[in-house]
Design an enzyme around this catalytic site. Structure first.
Site, PDB file in Angstrom:
ATOM      1  N   ASP A  11     -14.679  -0.606  -1.075  1.00 46.10           N
ATOM      2  CA  ASP A  11     -14.990  -1.877  -0.345  1.00 46.10           C
ATOM      3  C   ASP A  11     -16.209  -2.291  -1.608  1.00 46.10           C
ATOM      4  O   ASP A  11     -16.630  -1.555  -2.441  1.00 46.10           O
ATOM      5  CB  ASP A  11     -15.923  -1.475   0.708  1.00 46.10           C
ATOM      6  CG  ASP A  11     -16.387  -2.937   1.565  1.00 46.10           C
ATOM      7  OD1 ASP A  11     -15.666  -3.802   1.455  1.00 46.10           O
ATOM      8  OD2 ASP A  11     -17.477  -2.688   2.002  1.00 46.10           O
ATOM      9  N   SER A  12     -16.704  -3.616  -1.216  1.00 49.50           N
ATOM     10  CA  SER A  12     -17.709  -4.246  -2.036  1.00 49.50           C
ATOM     11  C   SER A  12     -18.942  -3.553  -1.969  1.00 49.50           C
ATOM     12  O   SER A  12     -19.629  -3.535  -2.670  1.00 49.50           O
ATOM     13  CB  SER A  12     -17.709  -5.656  -1.810  1.00 49.50           C
ATOM     14  OG  SER A  12     -17.968  -5.892  -0.353  1.00 49.50           O
ATOM     15  N   TYR A  43     -17.627 -10.119  -2.056  1.00 46.26           N
ATOM     16  CA  TYR A  43     -16.661 -10.461  -2.684  1.00 46.26           C
ATOM     17  C   TYR A  43     -16.059 -11.754  -1.891  1.00 46.26           C
ATOM     18  O   TYR A  43     -15.286 -12.536  -2.234  1.00 46.26           O
ATOM     19  CB  TYR A  43     -15.590  -9.609  -2.125  1.00 46.26           C
ATOM     20  CG  TYR A  43     -15.472  -8.181  -3.145  1.00 46.26           C
ATOM     21  CD1 TYR A  43     -16.202  -8.028  -4.086  1.00 46.26           C
ATOM     22  CD2 TYR A  43     -14.286  -7.226  -3.054  1.00 46.26           C
ATOM     23  CE1 TYR A  43     -16.085  -6.892  -4.861  1.00 46.26           C
ATOM     24  CE2 TYR A  43     -14.192  -6.245  -3.898  1.00 46.26           C
ATOM     25  CZ  TYR A  43     -15.063  -6.056  -4.867  1.00 46.26           C
ATOM     26  OH  TYR A  43     -14.873  -4.982  -5.803  1.00 46.26           O
ATOM     27  N   CYS A  74     -11.546  -2.930   3.056  1.00 44.15           N
ATOM     28  CA  CYS A  74     -12.086  -4.280   2.631  1.00 44.15           C
ATOM     29  C   CYS A  74     -11.116  -5.302   3.157  1.00 44.15           C
ATOM     30  O   CYS A  74     -10.019  -5.323   2.358  1.00 44.15           O
ATOM     31  CB  CYS A  74     -12.562  -4.382   1.099  1.00 44.15           C
ATOM     32  SG  CYS A  74     -13.304  -6.022   0.826  1.00 44.15           S
ATOM     33  N   ASN A  75     -11.484  -6.034   4.057  1.00 37.38           N
ATOM     34  CA  ASN A  75     -10.516  -7.165   4.532  1.00 37.38           C
ATOM     35  C   ASN A  75     -10.288  -8.319   3.400  1.00 37.38           C
ATOM     36  O   ASN A  75      -9.010  -8.756   3.164  1.00 37.38           O
ATOM     37  CB  ASN A  75     -11.069  -7.816   5.542  1.00 37.38           C
ATOM     38  CG  ASN A  75     -11.071  -7.025   7.036  1.00 37.38           C
ATOM     39  OD1 ASN A  75     -10.058  -6.979   7.648  1.00 37.38           O
ATOM     40  ND2 ASN A  75     -11.992  -6.220   7.171  1.00 37.38           N
ATOM     41  N   THR A  76     -11.446  -8.686   2.627  1.00 37.74           N
ATOM     42  CA  THR A  76     -11.359  -9.783   1.851  1.00 37.74           C
ATOM     43  C   THR A  76     -10.495  -9.299   0.587  1.00 37.74           C
ATOM     44  O   THR A  76      -9.759 -10.006   0.055  1.00 37.74           O
ATOM     45  CB  THR A  76     -12.679  -9.805   1.165  1.00 37.74           C
ATOM     46  OG1 THR A  76     -13.578 -10.209   2.187  1.00 37.74           O
ATOM     47  CG2 THR A  76     -12.671 -11.196   0.275  1.00 37.74           C
ATOM     48  N   GLU A 153     -26.153  -5.988   4.369  1.00 44.00           N
ATOM     49  CA  GLU A 153     -26.468  -5.437   3.191  1.00 44.00           C
ATOM     50  C   GLU A 153     -27.915  -5.346   2.851  1.00 44.00           C
ATOM     51  O   GLU A 153     -28.363  -4.330   2.355  1.00 44.00           O
ATOM     52  CB  GLU A 153     -25.834  -6.205   2.026  1.00 44.00           C
ATOM     53  CG  GLU A 153     -24.408  -5.898   1.781  1.00 44.00           C
ATOM     54  CD  GLU A 153     -23.915  -4.535   1.277  1.00 44.00           C
ATOM     55  OE1 GLU A 153     -24.699  -3.770   0.777  1.00 44.00           O
ATOM     56  OE2 GLU A 153     -22.819  -4.037   1.776  1.00 44.00           O
ATOM     57  N   CYS A 185     -13.754  -8.136   9.076  1.00 36.68           N
ATOM     58  CA  CYS A 185     -14.659  -7.551   8.010  1.00 36.68           C
ATOM     59  C   CYS A 185     -15.347  -6.137   8.271  1.00 36.68           C
ATOM     60  O   CYS A 185     -15.673  -5.903   9.164  1.00 36.68           O
ATOM     61  CB  CYS A 185     -15.959  -8.440   7.650  1.00 36.68           C
ATOM     62  SG  CYS A 185     -17.109  -7.968   6.379  1.00 36.68           S
ATOM     63  N   HIS A 187     -17.673  -4.934   7.221  1.00 34.98           N
ATOM     64  CA  HIS A 187     -19.331  -4.591   7.547  1.00 34.98           C
ATOM     65  C   HIS A 187     -19.623  -4.945   9.079  1.00 34.98           C
ATOM     66  O   HIS A 187     -20.536  -4.308   9.544  1.00 34.98           O
ATOM     67  CB  HIS A 187     -19.978  -5.653   6.677  1.00 34.98           C
ATOM     68  CG  HIS A 187     -20.186  -5.675   5.296  1.00 34.98           C
ATOM     69  ND1 HIS A 187     -18.969  -5.538   4.392  1.00 34.98           N
ATOM     70  CD2 HIS A 187     -21.185  -5.279   4.472  1.00 34.98           C
ATOM     71  CE1 HIS A 187     -19.476  -5.178   3.212  1.00 34.98           C
ATOM     72  NE2 HIS A 187     -21.043  -4.970   3.142  1.00 34.98           N
TER      73      HIS A 187
HETATM   74  N1  DGL Z   1     -16.273  -5.647   3.784  1.00 37.77           N
HETATM   75  C1  DGL Z   1     -15.833  -6.714   3.054  1.00 37.77           C
HETATM   76  C2  DGL Z   1     -14.651  -7.256   4.146  1.00 37.77           C
HETATM   77  O1  DGL Z   1     -14.052  -6.556   4.777  1.00 37.77           O
HETATM   78  C3  DGL Z   1     -16.144  -7.693   2.223  1.00 37.77           C
HETATM   79  C4  DGL Z   1     -17.543  -8.119   2.427  1.00 37.77           C
HETATM   80  C5  DGL Z   1     -17.962  -8.948   1.058  1.00 37.77           C
HETATM   81  O2  DGL Z   1     -18.087  -8.382   0.180  1.00 37.77           O
HETATM   82  O3  DGL Z   1     -18.129 -10.285   1.274  1.00 37.77           O
HETATM   83  O4  DGL Z   1     -14.181  -8.400   3.952  1.00 37.77           O
END
Ligand code: DGL
Length: 264
Positions: A11-12, A43, A74-76, A153, A185, A187
């Site tokens: 993930d990011s 991301y 990570c969804n992004t 974060e 996401c 997070h």
């Molecule tokens: N945790 C990530 C997601 O699922 C990315 C969050 C990010 O870096 O913007 O999209």
């Protein structure tokens, strides 16, 4: 025969830890390598090209570390770079966080589905497209909530800042009639209770990490990839040191984990 090679997760930042934690819970005898790209976080505000460049590097690194499966936690990254990640992974099994959730939600008792996610995920319409591929009668309402990743974060969960931000986003008129919400996401499970509180129990919150890990188990069984290590190894790489990352990794996985700075 057991396959004791590690499962790679990336993930990011800390978000993917919500998925890694679920892997540890449901597969307690598997080794895990985690990569948090904290240097390039978030991301969600970046272009598809940039996200893809980072993801390809991480995927190649995890392949080199001999991972038997890679979970894009990570969804992004999933929404923007899935095909490129699969290509970089070669023969290694790749599990993403969007398709198993979309499929599950499409066949359950949901009609009006809200999705909160980063800008890059919402702009791709990955959830809407994936859910409607399975069931065209469902209403999918996507909303970008870009302030939530920095709040998480920076360690501002369960504060007045997170509370008012979450409430402001979720009170939006377009979410008025939703019956279900996807935390799009990785997070966001870290603020799940706060999301639930904002909806006052009116909306069902989907447990994405559980669905994703069930899909991982299914695919690992199918491909003969299950392992058994009595005392598994948990190795965490990050591209930049952040206090919050180290703290959460230890909180979820215990003090005996390996934390290592790795610039790709
Ligand atoms: N945790 C990530 C997601 O699922 C990315 C969050 C990010 O870096 O913007 O999209």
């Amino acid at each position: 025969m057991n396959d004791n090679r590690p499962i790679g997760v990336f993930d990011s930042g800390v978000g993917g830890l919500t998925v890694a934690k679920e892997i540890k819970r449901l597969l307690p005898n598997e080794n895990i390598i985690y990569f948090g790209d904290t240097k390039h976080l978030p991301y969600g505000d970046k272009s598809k090209e940039t996200i893809t460049k980072f993801c390809k590097k991480i995927t190649k690194f995890l392949v080199k570390e001999d991972c038997k499966a890679i979970v894009i936690a990570c969804n992004t990254a999933t929404a923007n770079s899935l095909e490129e990640i699969k290509e970089a992974a070669g023969d290694v099994l790749v599990i993403d966080v969007i398709s198993p959730v979309a499929k599950k939600v499409a066949y359950e008792l949901n009609q009006n589905i809200g999705v909160i996610a980063t800008k890059a995920t919402v702009n791709s319409h990955a959830y809407k497209n994936c859910i409607r591929k399975h069931n065209r009668h469902l209403k999918v309402i996507e909303m970008a909530t870009p302030l939530l990743v920095p709040i998480i974060e920076e360690g501002f969960r369960n504060t007045s800042i997170s509370k008012s931000t979450i409430e402001t986003y979720l009170a939006h008129k377009k979410f008025e009639n939703i019956d279900t919400i996807i935390l799009g996401c990785t997070h966001y499970p870290l603020i799940e209770k706060e999301v639930q509180a904002a909806f006052q129990g009116r909306v069902k919150v989907i447990d994405s990490p559980l669905i994703v890990v069930n899909e991982l188990i299914h695919q690992m069984q199918k491909n003969n990839l299950m392992g058994f290590t009595e005392e598994p190894n948990y190795h965490f790489y990050f591209s930049d040191y952040t206090e919050n990352f180290a703290k959460l990794a230890k909180q979820f996985f215990g003090k005996s984990i390996t934390l290592e700075l790795k610039r790709l």
